[in-house]
Design an enzyme around this catalytic site. Structure first.
Site, PDB file in Angstrom:
ATOM      1  N   SER A  99     -12.554  -9.562  -9.720  1.00 57.65           N
ATOM      2  CA  SER A  99     -12.684 -11.023  -9.841  1.00 57.65           C
ATOM      3  C   SER A  99     -14.108 -11.470  -9.523  1.00 57.65           C
ATOM      4  O   SER A  99     -14.683 -12.307 -10.234  1.00 57.65           O
ATOM      5  CB  SER A  99     -11.675 -11.745  -8.938  1.00 57.65           C
ATOM      6  OG  SER A  99     -11.698 -11.225  -7.626  1.00 57.65           O
ATOM      7  N   HIS A 110      -5.056  -5.742  -9.312  1.00 61.42           N
ATOM      8  CA  HIS A 110      -5.915  -6.538  -8.420  1.00 61.42           C
ATOM      9  C   HIS A 110      -5.011  -7.517  -7.654  1.00 61.42           C
ATOM     10  O   HIS A 110      -4.187  -7.100  -6.853  1.00 61.42           O
ATOM     11  CB  HIS A 110      -6.989  -7.211  -9.285  1.00 61.42           C
ATOM     12  CG  HIS A 110      -8.158  -7.773  -8.555  1.00 61.42           C
ATOM     13  ND1 HIS A 110      -8.385  -7.574  -7.217  1.00 61.42           N
ATOM     14  CD2 HIS A 110      -9.201  -8.544  -8.986  1.00 61.42           C
ATOM     15  CE1 HIS A 110      -9.499  -8.187  -6.859  1.00 61.42           C
ATOM     16  NE2 HIS A 110     -10.012  -8.798  -7.913  1.00 61.42           N
ATOM     17  N   HIS A 149      -6.970   2.156  -2.767  1.00 60.38           N
ATOM     18  CA  HIS A 149      -8.049   1.185  -2.977  1.00 60.38           C
ATOM     19  C   HIS A 149      -9.204   1.875  -3.680  1.00 60.38           C
ATOM     20  O   HIS A 149      -9.440   3.069  -3.488  1.00 60.38           O
ATOM     21  CB  HIS A 149      -8.539   0.606  -1.638  1.00 60.38           C
ATOM     22  CG  HIS A 149      -9.304  -0.664  -1.819  1.00 60.38           C
ATOM     23  ND1 HIS A 149     -10.658  -0.680  -2.017  1.00 60.38           N
ATOM     24  CD2 HIS A 149      -8.887  -1.954  -1.854  1.00 60.38           C
ATOM     25  CE1 HIS A 149     -11.048  -1.937  -2.164  1.00 60.38           C
ATOM     26  NE2 HIS A 149      -9.996  -2.732  -2.069  1.00 60.38           N
ATOM     27  N   ARG A 180      -7.727  -6.209   6.632  1.00 59.54           N
ATOM     28  CA  ARG A 180      -6.993  -7.444   6.273  1.00 59.54           C
ATOM     29  C   ARG A 180      -5.489  -7.187   6.405  1.00 59.54           C
ATOM     30  O   ARG A 180      -4.724  -8.093   6.716  1.00 59.54           O
ATOM     31  CB  ARG A 180      -7.362  -7.876   4.841  1.00 59.54           C
ATOM     32  CG  ARG A 180      -8.845  -8.167   4.674  1.00 59.54           C
ATOM     33  CD  ARG A 180      -9.222  -8.363   3.224  1.00 59.54           C
ATOM     34  NE  ARG A 180      -8.959  -7.169   2.416  1.00 59.54           N
ATOM     35  CZ  ARG A 180      -9.062  -7.104   1.100  1.00 59.54           C
ATOM     36  NH1 ARG A 180      -9.447  -8.181   0.429  1.00 59.54           N
ATOM     37  NH2 ARG A 180      -8.812  -5.994   0.445  1.00 59.54           N
ATOM     38  N   ASP A 202      -2.719  -6.259   0.103  1.00 61.80           N
ATOM     39  CA  ASP A 202      -1.548  -6.761  -0.615  1.00 61.80           C
ATOM     40  C   ASP A 202      -0.236  -6.163  -0.126  1.00 61.80           C
ATOM     41  O   ASP A 202       0.835  -6.683  -0.423  1.00 61.80           O
ATOM     42  CB  ASP A 202      -1.703  -6.508  -2.122  1.00 61.80           C
ATOM     43  CG  ASP A 202      -2.896  -7.244  -2.690  1.00 61.80           C
ATOM     44  OD1 ASP A 202      -3.089  -8.407  -2.307  1.00 61.80           O
ATOM     45  OD2 ASP A 202      -3.645  -6.665  -3.488  1.00 61.80           O
TER      46      ASP A 202
HETATM   47  N1  CMX Z   1       0.371   5.102  -5.780  1.00 61.05           N
HETATM   48  C1  CMX Z   1       0.391   6.153  -6.608  1.00 61.05           C
HETATM   49  N2  CMX Z   1      -0.689   6.663  -7.186  1.00 61.05           N
HETATM   50  C2  CMX Z   1      -1.860   6.117  -6.886  1.00 61.05           C
HETATM   51  C3  CMX Z   1      -1.984   5.044  -6.004  1.00 61.05           C
HETATM   52  C4  CMX Z   1      -0.799   4.521  -5.447  1.00 61.05           C
HETATM   53  N3  CMX Z   1      -0.793   3.462  -4.636  1.00 61.05           N
HETATM   54  N4  CMX Z   1      -3.281   4.699  -5.890  1.00 61.05           N
HETATM   55  C5  CMX Z   1      -3.945   5.536  -6.697  1.00 61.05           C
HETATM   56  N5  CMX Z   1      -3.103   6.387  -7.313  1.00 61.05           N
HETATM   57  C6  CMX Z   1      -3.407   7.366  -8.338  1.00 61.05           C
HETATM   58  C7  CMX Z   1      -4.093   6.659  -9.492  1.00 61.05           C
HETATM   59  O1  CMX Z   1      -3.151   6.040 -10.354  1.00 61.05           O
HETATM   60  C8  CMX Z   1      -4.840   7.793 -10.132  1.00 61.05           C
HETATM   61  O2  CMX Z   1      -3.939   8.548 -10.889  1.00 61.05           O
HETATM   62  P1  CMX Z   1      -4.350   9.188 -12.323  1.00 61.05           P
HETATM   63  O3  CMX Z   1      -5.417  10.166 -11.972  1.00 61.05           O
HETATM   64  O4  CMX Z   1      -3.090   9.796 -12.809  1.00 61.05           O
HETATM   65  O5  CMX Z   1      -4.854   8.051 -13.151  1.00 61.05           O
HETATM   66  C9  CMX Z   1      -5.255   8.625  -8.920  1.00 61.05           C
HETATM   67  O6  CMX Z   1      -4.367   8.264  -7.855  1.00 61.05           O
HETATM   68  C10 CMX Z   1      -6.675   8.370  -8.457  1.00 61.05           C
HETATM   69  O7  CMX Z   1      -6.845   6.982  -8.251  1.00 61.05           O
HETATM   70  P2  CMX Z   1      -7.863   6.434  -7.134  1.00 61.05           P
HETATM   71  O8  CMX Z   1      -9.228   6.870  -7.516  1.00 61.05           O
HETATM   72  O9  CMX Z   1      -7.381   6.789  -5.776  1.00 61.05           O
HETATM   73  O10 CMX Z   1      -7.680   4.871  -7.260  1.00 61.05           O
HETATM   74  P3  CMX Z   1      -8.447   3.877  -8.236  1.00 61.05           P
HETATM   75  O11 CMX Z   1      -9.761   3.556  -7.634  1.00 61.05           O
HETATM   76  O12 CMX Z   1      -8.440   4.360  -9.646  1.00 61.05           O
HETATM   77  O13 CMX Z   1      -7.497   2.593  -8.207  1.00 61.05           O
HETATM   78  C11 CMX Z   1      -6.109   1.007  -7.184  1.00 61.05           C
HETATM   79  C12 CMX Z   1      -7.418   1.777  -7.083  1.00 61.05           C
HETATM   80  C13 CMX Z   1      -6.078  -0.055  -6.088  1.00 61.05           C
HETATM   81  C14 CMX Z   1      -6.045   0.293  -8.548  1.00 61.05           C
HETATM   82  C15 CMX Z   1      -4.928   2.008  -7.037  1.00 61.05           C
HETATM   83  O14 CMX Z   1      -4.973   2.583  -5.743  1.00 61.05           O
HETATM   84  C16 CMX Z   1      -3.586   1.374  -7.274  1.00 61.05           C
HETATM   85  O15 CMX Z   1      -3.152   1.290  -8.428  1.00 61.05           O
HETATM   86  N6  CMX Z   1      -2.890   0.909  -6.191  1.00 61.05           N
HETATM   87  C17 CMX Z   1      -1.649   0.188  -6.333  1.00 61.05           C
HETATM   88  C18 CMX Z   1      -1.910  -1.249  -6.786  1.00 61.05           C
HETATM   89  C19 CMX Z   1      -2.551  -2.063  -5.682  1.00 61.05           C
HETATM   90  O16 CMX Z   1      -2.136  -2.006  -4.524  1.00 61.05           O
HETATM   91  N7  CMX Z   1      -3.566  -2.877  -6.048  1.00 61.05           N
HETATM   92  C20 CMX Z   1      -4.203  -3.811  -5.096  1.00 61.05           C
HETATM   93  C21 CMX Z   1      -5.643  -3.421  -4.750  1.00 61.05           C
HETATM   94  C22 CMX Z   1      -6.288  -4.447  -3.858  1.00 61.05           C
HETATM   95  C23 CMX Z   1      -7.038  -5.483  -4.673  1.00 61.05           C
HETATM   96  O17 CMX Z   1      -8.128  -5.176  -5.166  1.00 61.05           O
HETATM   97  O18 CMX Z   1      -6.539  -6.594  -4.857  1.00 61.05           O
END
Ligand code: CMX
Length: 440
Positions: A244, A274, A321, A330, A376
């Site tokens: 954002s 996000h 994250h 947070r 979150d």
């Molecule tokens: N559950 C399961 N798998 C997860 C995971 C979770 N909570 N977090 C990451 N992974 C997986 C990813 O999907 C990715 O898998 P692939 O290789 O198959 O694509 C792998 O682990 C590596 O990902 P990463 O480098 O650790 O995480 P990213 O930087 O790509 O993504 C985030 C970060 C937040 C999008 C991811 O951790 C996620 O999807 N979390 C759940 C959604 C969430 O809580 N979002 C809120 C974030 C806070 C905000 O910014 O608002």
């Protein structure tokens, strides 16, 4: 330049100093390399590439966010509070982010008075929102409401009249202050329109900015007002690379005004990876509760559910994250609030059990780089406890808070004369040709 309040005068003096500092830095160290970009980073969401300047806050992967150098626990101690309250006032955080100085009670009052003086929102904004079907997502209504204010942008008017580049920060400041004065009223109206009877509740001048937002939503619980102060403070900024903030920054770099850039930033915040994650967490927990016929699941049931989610190819919402590698401070701040005010709440119990369960499972699965909870994972259960059970609204609360950091940074971007953002993209063929030509 329009007449200056104390706050604006102080900001101007800070701007002059910072401009000098940056000019010297660029002259002496303009060629210094901040890092290099790998092929994996280009394909991998640009993680970790240091390529933008964002003054209000910085994110350390282990420690979490620092606002102008202060951690969240420090700010919960040091920022001014409402009378009888124990949580920081977001007006104070705004002052800190804008000026880099901790505010006094008087400074906070000045911010509050500035916002109150700008709170009146033209009727056409409400009419525009009312033109949308009532079941339109609240974030769509919020972005539309922000854009409906754009016609009164001071920056756009002054730009078209002609002004010096050094003056850009001044009308940008005016737009940002106007927005912050109006956002809680617009956001509260969207809540009442989408989930209540649609009547507008007006400002109570005896209440601070956050408490007023709760009041205009129709919630008078003093405890919820405390939560609102905490919530709007801790969500306000998370350095510049998050989707954002970065979206708003990119749009602003075209010299689009604060209304356009904030509306774009809110569109980015609406995504499931996000800001939407808060609601996904609750939906996910309540799905489990439904399956089990209500109540608090056992640890065994929880473990099975987490694995089932992962084995279905889904992420565990609220965990992981892009930058953080530890529990989000947070999250911790909200956990402390819950331990104090709602220790026996069923949902809080489940959120706590997940904290004890999910990190080990994610480590065992071995994919997520960060197995710890983000902000979150906690926010939704607090909102639910105080009766805000309309998931779709949670991102709007997040957005009102995030506007603080986004808008402060946009003033500094103007002050420091940041140019149009234009990174270079490449094709897969280009990458392969370069690797062959230069070696891997
Ligand atoms: N559950 C399961 N798998 C997860 C995971 C979770 N909570 N977090 C990451 N992974 C997986 C990813 O999907 C990715 O898998 P692939 O290789 O198959 O694509 C792998 O682990 C590596 O990902 P990463 O480098 O650790 O995480 P990213 O930087 O790509 O993504 C985030 C970060 C937040 C999008 C991811 O951790 C996620 O999807 N979390 C759940 C959604 C969430 O809580 N979002 C809120 C974030 C806070 C905000 O910014 O608002």
């Amino acid at each position: 330049m329009s007449s200056m309040s104390n706050l604006k005068e102080k900001l101007f003096s800070k701007i002059e100093l910072k401009r000098k500092e940056v000019k010297e830095l660029l002259k002496e160290s303009g060629d210094y390399k901040l890092g290099e970009v790998s092929v994996a980073q280009a394909y991998g969401g640009m993680r970790g590439i240091k390529c933008m300047v964002w003054e209000p806050s910085a994110l350390d992967k282990n420690e979490g966010i620092r606002f102008r150098g202060y951690t969240i626990p420090e700010l919960r101690e040091r920022l001014p509070r409402a009378e009888g309250g124990e949580e920081p006032l977001p007006e104070g955080l705004f002052y800190l982010l804008l000026t880099a100085d901790l505010p006094t009670e008087e400074d906070v009052k000045e911010v509050y008075n500035e916002w109150m003086a700008r709170k009146e929102t033209p009727q056409h904004v409400f009419d525009t929102i009312n033109g949308l079907p009532p079941d339109t997502h609240p974030m769509t209504q919020f972005s539309v409401g922000i854009l409906a204010l754009q016609k009164d942008s001071v920056f756009s008017t002054r730009y078209h009249e002609g002004m010096y580049k050094e003056e850009y920060w001044d009308p940008q400041y005016e737009d940002c202050m106007n927005l912050l004065g109006k956002l809680p009223g617009i956001a509260a109206f969207i809540y009442r329109r989408s989930f209540k009877d649609g009547t507008r509740i007006h400002t109570d001048e005896n209440l601070d900015w956050a408490a007023n937002y709760a009041h205009m939503m129709g919630i008078e619980s003093p405890e919820y007002k405390e939560l609102m102060r905490l919530y709007l403070t801790i969500h306000a900024d998370h350095e510049g690379g998050n989707a954002s903030a970065h979206t708003a920054h990119l749009i602003g770099s075209t010299l689009s005004d604060a209304y356009y850039s904030l509306a774009g930033g809110m569109a980015a915040l609406s995504g499931p990876l996000h800001g939407l994650a808060t609601q996904e967490v609750l939906i996910w927990i309540q799905h489990l509760q439904e399956k089990l016929g209500g109540g608090v699941p056992t640890k065994k049931q929880l473990v099975e559910y987490v694995w089932e989610t992962l084995n279905n190819g889904q992420v565990i919402p609220g965990y992981g994250h892009a930058v953080l590698r530890k529990t989000d401070p947070r999250y911790t701040a909200q956990r402390e609030f819950a331990l104090k005010h709602l220790p026996d709440d069923d949902l809080f119990q489940i959120v706590s059990m997940l904290y004890e369960t999910v990190p080990d499972i994610l480590r065992e699965q071995g994919k997520a780089k960060n197995p710890w909870p983000n902000v979150d994972a906690h926010s939704g259960c607090l909102q639910w406890h105080y009766g805000i059970k309309d998931y779709d609204y949670y991102t709007v609360l997040f957005g009102v808070s995030r506007a603080i950091g986004i808008l402060v940074s946009s003033i500094w971007s103007r002050a420091l004369g940041f140019p149009l953002e234009r990174p270079k993209s490449v094709t897969t063929d280009w990458i392969k040709e370069n690797i062959s030509a230069n070696g891997s």
